[in-house]
Design an enzyme around this catalytic site. Structure first.
Site, short mmCIF file in Angstrom:
data_model
loop_
_atom_site.label_atom_id
_atom_site.label_comp_id
_atom_site.label_asym_id
_atom_site.label_seq_id
_atom_site.Cartn_x
_atom_site.Cartn_y
_atom_site.Cartn_z
N HIS A 69 34.82 27.77 35.76
CA HIS A 69 34.54 26.55 36.61
C HIS A 69 35.61 24.85 35.94
O HIS A 69 36.35 25.49 35.54
CB HIS A 69 32.92 26.19 35.99
CG HIS A 69 31.66 27.19 35.92
ND1 HIS A 69 30.63 26.45 35.67
CD2 HIS A 69 32.14 28.53 36.38
CE1 HIS A 69 29.69 27.71 36.37
NE2 HIS A 69 30.25 28.80 36.72
N GLU A 75 34.90 23.06 34.99
CA GLU A 75 35.28 22.59 33.11
C GLU A 75 35.98 22.84 32.12
O GLU A 75 36.47 22.68 31.14
CB GLU A 75 33.70 21.92 32.41
CG GLU A 75 32.24 20.85 33.31
CD GLU A 75 31.93 21.93 34.51
OE1 GLU A 75 30.66 21.49 35.04
OE2 GLU A 75 32.27 22.71 35.48
N CYS A 100 29.39 25.73 30.78
CA CYS A 100 30.19 24.40 30.78
C CYS A 100 29.73 23.56 28.92
O CYS A 100 30.52 23.30 28.58
CB CYS A 100 30.21 23.90 32.05
SG CYS A 100 31.05 25.10 32.91
#
Length: 162
Positions: free
Chosen positions: A62, A64, A95
């Site tokens: 992801h 993040e 996240c």
């Protein structure tokens, strides 16, 4: 993208979010869900990331998480307590957990995520007093731009399905 601090402090959030949106567009160019993230330390970019789950075949890729990992490496520390994260979509549970574990100071995000958001929409991990660290959250910065980018991406995906 710039590593220099914005010139007008009143526009910091918008300027950093515009840079996160540029990263999100890079993700879209790869066929990834367009989410981009920046980690800011002392008004400088120390971490960048955009979604690469499909490209890397990695559930953890992801935006993040990638930005946090780069910031940790660049700052030579897992503690990012004097860092802020800018991300184009409200962080998910994974996240938000990574942000909490990195002891980040504040998260600024673009669009709300009513299906998976963990910083206000579905959960408020950032405020959970049972955890050993809490972080500030400010949402809906350039929300329309973030939402439009996501909606356009998914509309194009749906239209390409026979």
């Amino acid at each position: 993208m710039s590593d220099r601090p914005p010139q007008n402090l009143a526009n910091d959030r918008t300027i950093w979010m515009q840079e996160a949106l540029a990263l999100a567009r890079q993700a879209a160019d790869l066929g990834e869900v367009p989410v981009g993230a920046l980690v800011i330390h002392q008004e400088r970019v120390v971490g960048r990331g955009f979604n690469r789950r499909e490209t890397d075949k990695d559930a953890l890729a992801h935006a993040e998480v990638r930005a946090i990992a780069e910031a940790c490496k660049n700052l030579d520390s897992w503690r990012l307590s004097d860092c802020d994260l800018y991300v184009t979509l409200e962080p998910c549970v994974m996240c938000a957990g990574a942000i909490q574990q990195a002891r980040m100071r504040h998260v600024y995000f673009g669009a709300l995520d009513p299906k998976a958001g963990a910083c206000g929409s579905l959960y408020r991990i950032n405020e959970d007093s049972r955890l050993n660290h809490r972080f500030g959250v400010t949402g809906e910065i350039l929300a329309d731009e973030s939402r439009n980018l996501l909606q356009s991406f998914f509309r194009a995906k749906r239209s390409s399905i026979p």
